[in-house]
Design a protein around this motif. Structure first.
Motif, PDB file in Angstrom:
ATOM      1  N   VAL A 173       0.836  -1.200   0.000  1.00 47.28           N
ATOM      2  CA  VAL A 173       0.000   0.000   0.000  1.00 47.28           C
ATOM      3  C   VAL A 173       0.870   1.250   0.000  1.00 47.28           C
ATOM      4  N   LEU A 174       0.621   2.116  -0.983  1.00 46.96           N
ATOM      5  CA  LEU A 174       1.256   3.423  -1.041  1.00 46.96           C
ATOM      6  C   LEU A 174       0.340   4.384  -0.301  1.00 46.96           C
ATOM      7  N   LEU A 224       7.400  -0.458   1.450  1.00 49.12           N
ATOM      8  CA  LEU A 224       6.002  -0.111   1.669  1.00 49.12           C
ATOM      9  C   LEU A 224       5.372  -1.019   2.715  1.00 49.12           C
ATOM     10  N   PRO A 225       4.386  -0.531   3.446  1.00 51.32           N
ATOM     11  CA  PRO A 225       3.631  -1.421   4.311  1.00 51.32           C
ATOM     12  C   PRO A 225       2.868  -2.439   3.464  1.00 51.32           C
ATOM     13  N   GLY A 226       2.707  -3.627   3.988  1.00 52.54           N
ATOM     14  CA  GLY A 226       1.958  -4.657   3.286  1.00 52.54           C
ATOM     15  C   GLY A 226       2.351  -6.032   3.757  1.00 52.54           C
ATOM     16  N   ALA A 254      -0.906  -7.328  -5.207  1.00 51.35           N
ATOM     17  CA  ALA A 254      -1.801  -6.227  -5.561  1.00 51.35           C
ATOM     18  C   ALA A 254      -1.278  -4.967  -4.884  1.00 51.35           C
ATOM     19  N   VAL A 255      -1.136  -3.905  -5.659  1.00 55.39           N
ATOM     20  CA  VAL A 255      -0.622  -2.643  -5.114  1.00 55.39           C
ATOM     21  C   VAL A 255      -1.746  -1.608  -5.134  1.00 55.39           C
ATOM     22  N   TYR A 256      -2.006  -1.062  -3.959  1.00 54.01           N
ATOM     23  CA  TYR A 256      -3.041  -0.056  -3.774  1.00 54.01           C
ATOM     24  C   TYR A 256      -2.398   1.261  -3.351  1.00 54.01           C
ATOM     25  N   TYR A 257      -3.168   2.336  -3.502  1.00 57.08           N
ATOM     26  CA  TYR A 257      -2.715   3.629  -2.990  1.00 57.08           C
ATOM     27  C   TYR A 257      -3.889   4.346  -2.341  1.00 57.08           C
ATOM     28  N   THR A 258      -3.552   5.247  -1.427  1.00 62.81           N
ATOM     29  CA  THR A 258      -4.580   6.030  -0.750  1.00 62.81           C
ATOM     30  C   THR A 258      -3.976   7.287  -0.146  1.00 62.81           C
ATOM     31  N   LYS A 259      -4.825   8.275   0.034  1.00 63.27           N
ATOM     32  CA  LYS A 259      -4.476   9.492   0.775  1.00 63.27           C
ATOM     33  C   LYS A 259      -5.389   9.623   1.992  1.00 63.27           C
ATOM     34  N   LYS A 260      -6.224   8.609   2.203  1.00 58.67           N
ATOM     35  CA  LYS A 260      -7.205   8.631   3.287  1.00 58.67           C
ATOM     36  C   LYS A 260      -6.788   7.650   4.379  1.00 58.67           C
ATOM     37  N   TYR A 261      -6.420   8.201   5.517  1.00 57.19           N
ATOM     38  CA  TYR A 261      -6.051   7.368   6.659  1.00 57.19           C
ATOM     39  C   TYR A 261      -6.268   8.156   7.941  1.00 57.19           C
TER      40      TYR A 261
END
Length: 152
Positions: A23-24, A46-48, A102-109
């Protein structure tokens, strides 16, 4: 018992295929969260982690991020799925596997950063143009691909 331990009971050290998630996570300044990992020793990444039976990929990403960083991620967006011989791993305990990641990204945390001290020793946000020298090779590729995606 987790899935990897369960399956290793049958296949021992023979190569297997495992599913994982990276996860990015970006902060409000568009800096990316990296973890100084225990393995590969002292590399940033990256975390994961690996999927457990019954989990969705998104659930795996959220669980692994929380375990490794203390953050609760929301609105994970799928960037890409990576696989192939470039993601072959041979661990110090002699376990071998091919990762489908699977690589995901987010700006919501939300939450406060907390180092788990098992899988990592430090957490830090980095500017995309000032990434650390020692990084997990595949994670560098994921970040590069993200930057290319954002520049389209």
């Amino acid at each position: 018992m987790n899935y990897v331990e369960y399956i290793r009971g049958y296949v021992k050290d023979n190569p297997i295929i495992l599913n994982g998630v990276s996860v990015l996570i970006f902060n409000e300044k568009n800096k990316i969260l990296l973890q100084r990992r225990t393995y590969p020793k002292k590399n940033w990444g990256l975390p994961g982690g690996l999927m457990e039976m019954g989990e969705s990929m998104e659930e795996t990403g959220a669980r692994e991020v929380f375990e490794e960083t203390g953050l609760e991620v929301k609105e994970l967006k799928l960037m890409n799925v990576y696989s192939g011989k470039e993601l072959y791993m041979h661990l110090p305990n002699n376990h071998k596997f091919y990762l489908v990641n699977a690589v995901y990204y987010t700006k919501k945390y939300k939450g406060t950063l907390q180092v788990d001290n098992i899988e990592g020793s430090e957490l830090k946000f980095f500017s995309l143009n000032e990434l650390p020298e020692y990084m997990v090779v595949s994670h560098k590729r994921f970040i590069k691909d993200y930057m290319e995606l954002e520049n389209r």
